[in-house]
Design an enzyme around this catalytic site. Structure first.
Site, PDB file in Angstrom:
ATOM      1  N   CYS A  31      -2.000  98.718  -3.338  1.00  0.00           N
ATOM      2  CA  CYS A  31      -2.917  98.132  -2.364  1.00  0.00           C
ATOM      3  C   CYS A  31      -3.558  99.287  -1.602  1.00  0.00           C
ATOM      4  O   CYS A  31      -2.846 100.102  -1.009  1.00  0.00           O
ATOM      5  CB  CYS A  31      -2.168  97.211  -1.408  1.00  0.00           C
ATOM      6  SG  CYS A  31      -3.185  96.671  -0.019  1.00  0.00           S
ATOM      7  N   ASP A  74      -5.430  93.719  -9.023  1.00  0.00           N
ATOM      8  CA  ASP A  74      -4.527  94.608  -8.277  1.00  0.00           C
ATOM      9  C   ASP A  74      -4.385  95.954  -8.986  1.00  0.00           C
ATOM     10  O   ASP A  74      -4.250  97.007  -8.337  1.00  0.00           O
ATOM     11  CB  ASP A  74      -3.154  93.932  -8.143  1.00  0.00           C
ATOM     12  CG  ASP A  74      -2.402  94.348  -6.883  1.00  0.00           C
ATOM     13  OD1 ASP A  74      -2.874  95.251  -6.176  1.00  0.00           O
ATOM     14  OD2 ASP A  74      -1.338  93.761  -6.613  1.00  0.00           O
TER      15      ASP A  74
END
Lengths: 302, 302
Positions: free
Chosen positions: B237, B14
């Site tokens: 994201c 991430d």
């Protein structure tokens, strides 16, 4: 009706006293007015300390004389009887005295030992009642002292009781060096609320270890409805090694507003005040939340 | 014996997938090894996605082949069946599937609508059981969707139940865009823990609005004992507008260690990993807590 939480911005005092750049009283007034524009009604505007010891706070009497009139609650820190007399003469709404829970911190901060500072506190709280000058007491290093380490909860609870007994209408529990975890906050505040009630207690956190916002949440969970915070997250204590910025007002207000509390504060205008103090001091006054708030403003979502 | 909390560092996935600088697999391995040196045993090491869509994750199979052997739990994200097959072939310990609680997010993130993604999830969870490949499910936008706004709690609770029924051994609740307040976290996690038990649930927070650490605390209060976090607070994201960094591993570990939980992680070594990822990516990977941790190290206090 949403429940109210009071935000007391201590940036003009705790924030500015620890910056490399020293602001003129009229610059400090501009910052206070920016906070007022955002809806902040409780502001610690300065301190009546020696201008030699803390040059950033010089001219506080001049500043107090220039404060706007209205439904505001302005306070100033006083370290000693001379400060009390200056505060009274200046006509400030509220005087704040600070008593550390640890002896070494008292000696380093205001050159009194625990017994002397408690005697001073009782004296000033009595004078405040006689003079009708609201005088609040702040317990510094309520969780940990930079010199002595962890402070026993019983010490803080006993001191708090003595301050209430001496006439303090409110006691502020301060994590002066930003050392407490939310677990420790919950533990101490649960006991204090049980003993004294949440209405007379307030909390003051620093973000040294990135737990400032979590500590506010933990205290809210215990019923606390008044918090000190500092615009832009500026702050620190010049006499407490390792202390860093206060928890940022914009971080705290964003969380509390989102949780449905009524702080009365407009986030969009609050980041203008953070921008102003950043420009004034050259300090980095951009909290994560400020960046998010600005993106929302740009998109017309706030 | 102190209670254990598992930290699953998702920085190598991430964190890195959203940086301007793309690291080579051997650089990603160096970061993973720095995390292991600090005592992190659960690490999301990459994702089996199209190298065209997410070039930062290319070479994940090569990376998995080079991972050290031992008592570690390495996982990788898979967006589709092809990713599942690649993950299985690579021999990863755990595959993570992501299902958003909101339809638009599913369409934007993995180009499937809610029904399609649930069907995919059930298929993959079934295959995982047949192949003895542990497959976890992550519910993205579990509190708020950048396209649809607040997500009803009932939607998340129902989806969570369907994923457990389909064989997920664990469900991760992800605040993908860092929108939740600790009040909202407490509300949803209390209900989920009551329904499914804390042992099968985990949380994943971002620090977009400066509430990441407070959200971890709120979830700990609900009984959650496993958290995703990202070294240096990197993250985001690429398909969720407005998402910013994951909550920093060093912030979370500092709080949990101080609260008396056993994370098994050494803070001094953890900041070395944060320094490394900062050097590798040029990103600002210095959390408040890292500065404090380094001061303690310099003073020999840690």
């Amino acid at each position: 009706m949403p429940e109210k939480i009071i935000i007391n911005d201590v940036g003009p005092r705790d924030g500015l006293q620890n910056q490399a750049v020293i602001l003129e009283p009229q610059q400090r007034l501009a910052l206070i007015n920016a906070l007022i524009d955002a809806g902040v009604k409780h502001i610690e505007v300065g301190s009546f300390v020696s201008p030699v010891a803390v040059p950033a706070m010089r001219g506080t009497a001049e500043l107090v004389a220039a404060l706007p009139k209205g439904d505001y609650h302005f306070s100033a820190l006083i370290p000693n009887l001379k400060g009390y007399e200056l505060a009274k003469a200046a006509g400030i709404d509220t005087a704040n005295i600070v008593i550390a829970a640890s002896n070494t911190m008292n000696e380093q901060n205001i050159r009194m030992n625990n017994a002397q500072v408690l005697s001073f506190a009782k004296d000033v709280l009595g004078r405040g009642q006689a003079d009708h000058l609201t005088t609040l007491a702040c317990i510094a290093t309520a969780w940990e002292c930079p010199f002595e380490g962890l402070v026993p909860e019983k010490t803080v609870i006993d001191l708090c009781g003595q301050l209430f007994a001496a006439g303090a209408p409110e006691v502020v529990l301060a994590d002066t060096i930003g050392a407490a975890s939310p677990g420790q906050v919950k533990s101490l505040m649960t006991k204090l609320v049980k003993e004294f009630g949440a209405q007379r207690l307030s909390c003051h956190f620093h973000d040294t270890r990135a737990m400032g916002v979590a500590n506010v949440f933990a205290a809210v969970e215990c019923g606390i409805r008044k918090f000190d915070s500092s615009i832009g997250g500026l702050g620190g204590c010049p006499f407490a090694p390792g202390a860093s910025g206060n928890v940022a007002t914009e971080d705290v207000v964003l969380m509390l507003n989102q949780m449905g509390f009524d702080t009365g504060i407009d986030l969009g205008k609050l980041v203008l005040a953070a921008d102003l103090v950043g420009e004034q001091t050259g300090a980095n006054a951009t909290a994560n939340s400020a960046r998010w708030i600005k993106r929302q403003l740009e998109k017309g979502l706030l």
